[in-house]
Design an enzyme around this catalytic site. Structure first.
Site, mmCIF file in Angstrom:
data_model
loop_
_atom_site.group_PDB
_atom_site.id
_atom_site.type_symbol
_atom_site.label_atom_id
_atom_site.label_comp_id
_atom_site.label_asym_id
_atom_site.label_seq_id
_atom_site.Cartn_x
_atom_site.Cartn_y
_atom_site.Cartn_z
ATOM 1 N N GLU A 1 -0.877 -3.609 9.286
ATOM 2 C CA GLU A 1 -1.680 -2.427 9.617
ATOM 3 C C GLU A 1 -2.961 -2.764 10.365
ATOM 4 O OE1 GLU A 1 -3.627 1.534 7.436
ATOM 5 O OE2 GLU A 1 -2.525 0.063 6.248
ATOM 6 N N LYS B 1 0.753 5.213 5.851
ATOM 7 C CA LYS B 1 0.830 5.947 4.588
ATOM 8 C C LYS B 1 2.252 6.471 4.477
ATOM 9 C CE LYS B 1 -2.000 6.087 2.246
ATOM 10 N NZ LYS B 1 -2.291 5.188 1.089
#
Length: 449
Positions: free
Chosen positions: A252, A268
């Site tokens: 990420e 997410k």
């Protein structure tokens, strides 16, 4: 005016082999795109032997001290690296500041009373030279700042062009990993979060548990094995004091800055990978359709638009990608991308300070979610959910969210796994997700014991 020197050196498809020629130097670190395991990886950055004079992070966790620390970093950067503008568009780092920010320093920045226990702040250091490997162009260069003498440059080139390397020592666990929460304790914390959500305190909270084991040997051997397993494009290995080490296998991005263009790509939503292709495709399709995961992702997109709004030109913030499924060797993730244009009066350090920590690993609203995390998690997160990062001498920046991180300190290795909890979450699924994210890492390391 003195300029940055660029010297071509032999390219290596595996940057770890090149790093082993530098690893015995103090402060050695590699920011690693995991090429060739992550085929999308492009740049690897290798540094060592940081210069003296970098601002020292505060020992105390007061808000004003940390705000001043970021201001000091900006002033130091400007004074030391003033001759580095416009080096090369294909060179992400030509010297500058590189290292990590620990999650816990986000508590004083956001005026949150932190959890008790060992405090981990920051480890950002200034480097006057760097090796950059470009896997797209299959090119490697040694970039040196004017402060590097010809003798030092020649010594580095001899080292990099030689076949010498530091051979990794053995690595083994002395015991299996033990979690800092039982399933009962996790459920109790989960129920507290659900009560806060029902009361309107928050919409989402990221709850993590920590796994710890004793170890002996060289953490670098563990990292080399795990990077193959993870193939994560925002990986890194930092050598710390006292032979400690920080390993990160993150997929990420937190914040990047190129010119005035800012980008963040929150994750997410997660599903495990399966060896059976049909089951694996079904898991990815389920994630893509999941209303719960899309709602979680959208909450964080809105939070990050707000965070970027503190530093970007009004009206410049856009959601470039929403709910994109990205697949990694161990998990599928739901990823969105938001961008904006940095306001002329704002610096990279102000952007970083006013957006830290990343919203994808706190929850929403950020400050209340962080208060709940500090209340419910038994130990500080240390480097986990902080950021490995660089800010190049010419102002270019990139940083990760330090998930999938392992900290080796005082003969203990610690790893964390977490996930976002919302109103319709089920505790068993959320508990299992913490294992889905790091379970293969833990099992692989336990196999070395």
């Amino acid at each position: 005016m003195k300029t940055v020197s660029l010297e071509e050196i032999p390219y290596s498809p595996d940057s770890c082999q090149m790093f082993e020629r530098l690893r015995d130097l103090p402060g050695s670190a590699i920011l690693d795109s995991s090429y060739p395991y992550a085929q999308t990886g492009r740049y690897d950055i290798l540094v060592a032997d940081p210069t003296a004079g970098t601002p020292i992070p505060p020992v105390e966790g007061e808000t004003a001290h940390w705000e001043n620390y970021f201001d000091e970093l900006g002033r130091f950067h400007q004074s030391r690296f003033e001759a580095s503008q416009g080096v090369s568009p294909d060179l992400p780092f030509c010297g500058g500041l590189l290292g990590y920010l620990g999650y816990d320093l986000g508590n004083p920045l956001n005026r949150v009373s932190g959890s008790s226990g060992k405090y981990s702040g920051a480890g950002l250091y200034a480097y006057d030279w760097a090796v950059v490997q470009d896997h797209l162009l299959q090119r490697a260069v040694l970039a040196t700042q004017p402060a590097v003498s010809r003798t030092q440059q020649s010594d580095l080139l001899r080292r990099l062009r030689s076949r010498r390397s530091t051979v990794p020592g053995g690595f083994r666990l002395q015991e299996n990993f033990e979690a800092n929460m039982s399933d009962v304790q996790y459920r109790e914390a989960f129920n507290r979060i659900q009560a806060y959500i029902s009361a309107g305190d928050c919409y989402q909270v990221n709850l993590a548990q920590r796994f710890e084991a004793g170890y002996e040997g060289d953490p670098w051997q563990a990292y080399r094995m795990l990077r193959q397993l993870a193939a994560a494009p925002f990986s890194g290995y930092l050598s710390l004091d006292n032979d400690d080490a920080l390993m990160c296998l993150s997929p990420e991005r937190f914040l990047s800055l190129h010119g005035s263009h800012v980008q963040t790509s929150p994750i997410k939503g997660t599903r495990p990978r399966y060896q059976d292709p049909a089951a694996d495709q079904l898991a990815a399709a389920e994630l893509r359709r999941s209303e719960k995961d899309r709602a979680e992702n959208l909450m964080i997109v809105d939070l990050l638009r707000n965070d970027l709004g503190r530093s970007c030109v009004p009206g410049s913030i856009y959601v470039d990608k929403l709910f994109e499924v990205q697949s990694f060797p161990t998990v599928h993730h739901l990823v969105s991308t938001i961008s904006g244009e940095l306001a002329p009066e704002r610096s990279a350090y102000q952007l970083l300070r006013d957006s830290f920590p990343g919203g994808s690993i706190t929850g929403a609203p950020k400050r209340r979610a962080m208060e709940i995390i500090a209340e419910l998690e038994p130990h500080p997160r240390e480097a986990y959910c902080g950021s490995l990062m660089y800010i190049s001498a010419d102002g270019r920046m990139d940083s990760n969210i330090a998930i999938r991180s392992l900290l080796c300190s005082e003969s203990k290795i610690r790893c964390w796994g977490g996930g976002g909890i919302v109103a319709d979450s089920q505790w068993q699924q959320e508990y299992q997700e913490t294992f889905d994210k790091v379970g293969k890492f833990l099992t692989a390391l336990e196999g070395l014991s």
